[in-house]
Design an enzyme around this catalytic site. Structure first.
Site, short mmCIF file in Angstrom:
data_model
loop_
_atom_site.label_atom_id
_atom_site.label_comp_id
_atom_site.label_asym_id
_atom_site.label_seq_id
_atom_site.Cartn_x
_atom_site.Cartn_y
_atom_site.Cartn_z
N GLU A 1 -10.08 5.78 4.74
CA GLU A 1 -10.60 4.66 5.50
C GLU A 1 -9.50 3.60 5.56
O GLU A 1 -8.56 3.65 4.80
CB GLU A 1 -11.82 4.07 4.78
CG GLU A 1 -11.49 3.09 3.62
CD GLU A 1 -10.80 3.73 2.42
OE1 GLU A 1 -10.88 4.97 2.26
OE2 GLU A 1 -10.15 2.98 1.66
N SER B 1 1.62 -9.66 -0.98
CA SER B 1 1.28 -8.24 -0.81
C SER B 1 1.71 -7.66 0.52
O SER B 1 1.91 -6.45 0.62
CB SER B 1 -0.23 -8.06 -1.00
OG SER B 1 -0.95 -8.93 -0.15
N LYS C 1 0.80 -1.23 0.00
CA LYS C 1 0.00 0.00 0.00
C LYS C 1 0.84 1.28 0.00
O LYS C 1 0.37 2.31 -0.48
CB LYS C 1 -0.98 0.00 1.16
CG LYS C 1 -2.10 -1.01 0.96
CD LYS C 1 -3.26 -0.74 1.87
CE LYS C 1 -4.39 -1.72 1.64
NZ LYS C 1 -4.11 -3.04 2.25
C1 LIG Z 1 -5.04 -4.10 2.00
C2 LIG Z 1 -4.33 -5.32 1.70
C3 LIG Z 1 -4.75 -6.15 0.66
C4 LIG Z 1 -6.01 -5.92 -0.12
O1 LIG Z 1 -6.02 -4.77 -0.91
P1 LIG Z 1 -6.01 -4.84 -2.48
O2 LIG Z 1 -6.37 -3.46 -2.87
O3 LIG Z 1 -6.99 -5.85 -2.91
O4 LIG Z 1 -4.64 -5.21 -2.88
C5 LIG Z 1 -4.00 -7.25 0.37
N1 LIG Z 1 -2.88 -7.55 1.07
C6 LIG Z 1 -2.46 -6.77 2.07
C7 LIG Z 1 -1.22 -7.15 2.80
C8 LIG Z 1 -3.15 -5.64 2.41
O5 LIG Z 1 -2.72 -4.88 3.43
#
Ligand SMILES: *Cc1c(COP(=O)(O)O)cnc(C)c1O
Length: 401
Positions: free
Chosen positions: A116, A381, A94
């Site tokens: 948010e 992610s 993010k």
């Molecule tokens: C917020 C988050 C997601 C989900 O958000 P996307 O917009 O779908 O990528 C996925 N993995 C992690 C580690 C997150 O913090």
């Protein structure tokens, strides 16, 4: 051939039939300002130079691609690789769009960032960006998530953000979006609403995708360096869909199978999952057209998943478009599969994944045996430090999985 990304979305922010901007009249001029700023400022040499500097010297990019040899051996079949967004500063992908949104806000003369947050990762990333740029920060978060993701709440506060608890409805991500938007309207002159995924009214789905594209650009080059070829499949978990779009964007003009992995929660019954593309229908949510999970009154349905960051009854409009046009595939993994993947990746690779990312790991474990000789590149992610207390207190050390 003009690339897909240059042609999509169109000038009104539509990805095929999805997207657009349904705005309350008082917000229209502010979104026009954001669109114009994005088109001009973010393409300027100065902005690009500043963002490159931040990515390298603050975020720690490029993040590596790791070959998950032990996990691949355990699954049997395809070789599994991971793009390591868990190693990005603050521990998730993010920050890629937050630093860029904050840089844009700075150039626009704004003094405050608002948003948010679900799992708290977006709030932490945005609070980090606000601290870096010396801006104020206001984060809205559902009470259930506040309880579940306490360490991230502490982080946000340490970073100087004002955390606003949201206590109505399902007290989770959807309500946090409503609450944050309400608070934003009277402050829109001086604040930028920095949406946390490829959702919301145009230009956010495009802007957040473009800011996340760095993940796919790096991953493609790194994977080619490592193996001499492109992966056969790339996969990522999909909540709103930003980490998936970032990875997909790097491969969208290639002959590579794109897979989005949604959370199946505890069952396929409405209310017990958050698999929007798998079970949803066309509809509107939070100012844009997409696919939505709705209840019998046509309202956004309650959703559940063990991963708070995937807990959203809508999905980015571009994913709905990629699904309808067959350019990407979507499937779902349930809580149990994600938890098993969480323990497996920790134990066999020394990487504790976020529960969100564990859905992509689970997908790779499921697909690998069916695809011998092939390669699967997943987007890891985020890291799982935020989840370890909740997981071990609730499920122990995975003995029963
Ligand atoms: C917020 C988050 C997601 C989900 O958000 P996307 O917009 O779908 O990528 C996925 N993995 C992690 C580690 C997150 O913090």
């Amino acid at each position: 051939m003009a690339s897909y990304l240059k042609q999509t979305p169109n000038a009104e922010g539509f990805f095929g039939e999805y997207g657009g901007a349904q705005l309350p009249p008082p917000l229209e001029p502010h979104f026009k300002e954001i669109r114009e700023a994005y088109e001009t400022i973010s393409k300027s040499a100065e902005f690009i130079r500043d963002l490159r500097y931040i990515r390298k010297h603050f975020q720690g990019r490029p993040t590596p691609v790791s070959h998950l040899k032990n996990l691949s051996a355990q699954a049997g079949g395809a070789q599994i690789y991971a793009k390591r967004e868990d190693l990005n500063h603050t521990g998730a992908h993010k920050l890629n769009h937050c630093m860029a949104e904050a840089l844009l806000a700075k150039h626009m003369g704004k003094t405050k960032l608002m948003a948010e947050t679900g799992a708290g990762q977006h709030g932490v990333a945005l609070a980090t960006a606000a601290a870096y740029f010396g801006m104020d920060c206001e984060i809205h978060m559902g009470e259930i998530d506040i309880e579940k993701e306490a360490p991230n709440v502490t982080r946000m506060k340490l970073l100087g953000a004002d955390v606003v608890p949201v206590g109505f409805g399902g007290r989770s991500l959807k309500e946090a979006v409503d609450s944050a938007f309400q608070s934003y309207v009277p402050q829109a002159d001086t604040a930028l609403f920095a949406i946390g995924s490829v959702v919301g009214p145009h230009p956010f789905p495009m802007m957040v995708r473009d800011f996340q594209h760095i993940v796919g650009i790096e991953a493609r080059e790194q994977f080619m360096d490592m193996t001499g070829q492109l992966p056969d499949m790339v996969a990522a978990c999909v909540g709103g869909g930003s980490n998936a779009m970032g990875l997909f964007a790097g491969f969208i003009d290639d002959d590579v199978d794109l897979w989005g992995v949604e959370p199946m929660g505890t069952s396929s019954k409405l209310g017990e999952h958050a698999a929007t593309i798998t079970f949803g229908e066309d509809g509107d949510i939070h100012g844009f057209r997409t696919m939505v999970l709705t209840d019998e009154n046509g309202e956004p349905a309650p959703v559940h998943t063990v991963a708070s960051g995937l807990d959203y009854p809508g999905v980015g409009p571009e994913h709905a478009h990629l699904y309808r046009t067959g350019k990407a595939n979507y499937t779902a993994c349930d809580d149990k599969e994600a938890l098993k993947a969480f323990y497996d990746l920790s134990r066999h690779e020394g990487i504790i994944p976020a529960l969100e990312s564990a859905h992509a790991v689970a997908f790779a474990m499921r697909e690998a045996p069916k695809n011998p000789g092939k390669s699967i590149l997943i987007n890891l992610s985020g890291r799982g430090d935020k989840d370890i207390d909740y997981v071990t207190e609730t499920f122990g050390f995975g003995e029963d999985l």
